[in-house]
Design an enzyme around this catalytic site. Structure first.
Site, PDB file in Angstrom:
ATOM      1  N   GLU A   1       0.824  -1.211   0.000  1.00  0.00           N
ATOM      2  CA  GLU A   1       0.000   0.000   0.000  1.00  0.00           C
ATOM      3  C   GLU A   1       0.859   1.263   0.000  1.00  0.00           C
ATOM      4  OE1 GLU A   1      -2.785  -0.567  -0.813  1.00  0.00           O
ATOM      5  OE2 GLU A   1      -3.032  -2.627  -0.189  1.00  0.00           O
ATOM      6  N   GLY A   2       1.951   1.221  -0.745  1.00  0.00           N
ATOM      7  CA  GLY A   2       2.902   2.327  -0.789  1.00  0.00           C
ATOM      8  C   GLY A   2       3.945   2.139   0.286  1.00  0.00           C
TER       9      GLY A   2
END
Length: 589
Positions: A442-443
């Site tokens: 998620e990044g």
């Protein structure tokens, strides 16, 4: 085994993150503390009694793929059925589609408990909840009517399909394509990797949200669209139709979260009897899919932060129990016979208190982020704008600091177990293995830090972050005014840490204004930790001002850990040049 810390969770929600003042002000209508407590108690019971007992079998067995079908570990499918029967999937979902519309704060508190009990279980519904939010905000009324109620109930699950073999965090490199079919649908072709719960046997249908490019799309991220692609097509009467042209070609053999199927998904390869091209429907506008997906991504980033909190809590509980049972050596504080439980040794105490402090800080930051989201939802005008900015500021902290804390705390848990921690049978290593993915997906946390310094420090013309720092300074002033000896040097040390934060903030904002990008990027990661530790010290103090029981941990953190902010400030202010010079040696000719 894990026991949900309902009292700690409720206290942090109400007295640290801001839920109680909001309830008292009527921000959430008729919602009161009684209902909040009842929801938390039942979520804690379910996590403790029903989810946690299945953790070990999930870790040892994992998800199994055969002939494009994923079978979940024994007992997990029935667990999921009981979970959706309890209404947990729709806790914060919109009422019009069957949800309970409770505050996000309650949703993430419950999410913490599911993930502490079994992170591989909790991660699956997380994606469904994100899909609900993305569809509710961006999909057509027709798609909402056909899919949302079943996603809200948990009858169907959702996924998020971004990553491709050549495109990790750089979504501009996506190659999956979508061809208009002329009837309002599209045919999707491409491969997606690392797709969480892309295939499983929990539900009859799986609703994939897929990023792909139209034939005439602009290059880069400006040319990405978002599509809904179901595993089975849905008839007009709501029944399941034929199988769509999408399948799982493989699942990853991972370091941790073994029971979570991480899938390679193939779209448009002519699977089974399906015609080539997975049938999909556009969500939102053409070429604006990234904005739609970021609705889901921001939800997922806070949820991943909660995974960091969750694993930290579970690892701390296990380490504390072991330290009270394991006997070794002599200790001055032990008056009993024979060897002392290792919890009496100073270094073990330091490690345990560090674990506890990092867990509480991560929980406070994440719950405060959820509170900001809730307040933005129920506010209007300037107040809503203020709370949106606050949620945006805290999201990278919640994701990055909390997941780093999860790894650090789980690692300390292995250390406290000693050699037994390195052996799988004790279970300490499993938490470390599970935690290690959270700073990556998620990044990555490096991306979160870049987002913080380049996009969030300028919020409100650069004033919002300083308003936040002023709020933290007010907590330090309250500590000083309390005149409670138990705080020790907390007020002075918190003042010093917040001064470090203010100086580093001013430095980065000035470098941004001057276009000195390298200095900003070099300082991003230490700055994220600096602001998180400084805020964490204030959050611990806020709790200690309410409860004497929380005072010793607050003082320990201030006097043993908060001094790290000075070193972090120096890295922000003076680390860029040496980083750049030394970095040149790492780059291949």
């Amino acid at each position: 085994m894990y026991r949900a810390p309902v009292a700690d969770i409720a206290f942090t929600l109400k007295h640290v993150a801001g839920l109680k003042p909001a309830l008292d002000a009527g921000a959430f209508g008729e919602l009161g503390e009684d209902l909040v407590d009842a929801v938390l108690e039942e979520a804690g019971r379910f996590a403790t009694d029903e989810v946690a007992p299945l953790y070990k079998i999930g870790d040892e067995t994992g998800a199994v793929l055969k002939d494009a079908v994923v079978t979940m570990p024994a007992g997990w499918k029935d667990l999921y059925r009981r979970w959706i029967e309890g209404g947990w999937n729709g806790l914060s979902a919109p009422e019009e589609f069957g949800g309970q519309a409770l505050p996000t704060m309650l949703g993430v508190a419950a999410l913490e408990m599911w993930n502490s009990a079994a992170m591989a279980f909790g991660i699956g519904p997380t994606l469904t909840m994100g899909a609900v939010e993305a569809l509710h905000k961006h999909a057509s009324d027709e798609l909402k009517a056909k899919y949302l109620a079943r996603l809200v109930s948990g009858e169907w699950m959702g996924t998020m399909n971004l990553t491709e073999p050549q495109a990790g965090s750089d979504l501009a490199a996506l190659r999956s394509r979508a061809e208009p079919a002329g009837d309002g649908t599209y045919r999707i072709f491409g491969q997606k990797i690392f797709i969480t719960y892309g295939e499983h046997d929990f539900t009859d249908n799986i609703v994939h949200l897929v990023l792909a490019r139209l034939p005439d799309a602009p290059a880069g991220t400006r040319g990405i669209s978002l599509f809904l692609v179901p595993k089975f097509l849905v008839n007009d009467d709501g029944s399941l139709g034929v199988r769509n042209d999408v399948f799982c070609s493989g699942i990853e053999h991972k370091l941790g979260i073994h029971a979570s199927p991480t899938c390679t998904m193939i779209y448009g390869d002519g699977f089974g009897d399906a015609a080539a091209g997975a049938i999909g429907w556009l969500i939102g506008e053409e070429n604006k899919g990234l904005a739609c997906m970021f609705t889901m991504m921001n939800n997922a980033r806070l949820a991943v932060g909660m995974q960091g909190v969750a694993v930290a809590e579970a690892a701390y509980q296990k380490a504390l129990a072991y330290a009270n049972e394991r006997r070794q050596g002599k200790a001055a504080s032990y008056a009993g016979n024979g060897m002392a439980p290792i919890v009496h040794h100073a270094d073990v105490q330091r490690n345990l208190l560090s674990m506890k402090a990092l867990t509480e800080i991560a929980r406070s930051i994440s719950y405060s982020c959820a509170h900001a989201l809730d307040m933005a939802h129920v506010s209007e005008g300037e107040a809503a704008s203020h709370w949106r900015d606050r949620a945006n500021l805290l999201t990278p902290l919640a994701k990055a600091f909390s997941t780093d804390a999860g790894v650090d705390v789980a690692s300390l848990g292995v250390q406290i177990h000693g050699g037994m921690g390195f052996i799988e049978e004790t279970g300490a290593a499993a938490y470390y293995r599970d935690a290690r993915i959270a700073p990556i997906y998620e990044g990555t946390n490096g991306i979160q830090a870049i987002d913080l310094v380049t996009r969030k420090l300028p919020l409100g013309d650069g004033r919002h972050v300083h308003g936040y720092i002023d709020e933290l300074k007010a907590v330090a002033a309250d500590v000083r005014a309390s005149n409670r000896p138990g705080f020790g040097r907390t007020a002075a040390l918190l003042d010093r840490a917040l001064a470090d934060l203010a100086e580093a903030t001013n430095f980065l904002q000035a470098r941004l204004a001057d276009g000195e990008q390298e200095a900003v990027l070099a300082g991003a990661t230490p700055y994220l930790r600096l602001i998180s530790l400084a805020a964490g010290g204030a959050y611990l103090a806020r709790g200690a001002l309410v409860s004497e029981q929380r005072l010793p941990l607050c003082r320990f953190f201030a006097e043993n850990m908060l001094g790290e902010t000075a070193a972090l400030k120096e890295r922000v202010l003076g680390g860029a040049e040496s980083l750049a010079e030394a970095g040149k040696a790492l780059i291949s000719a």
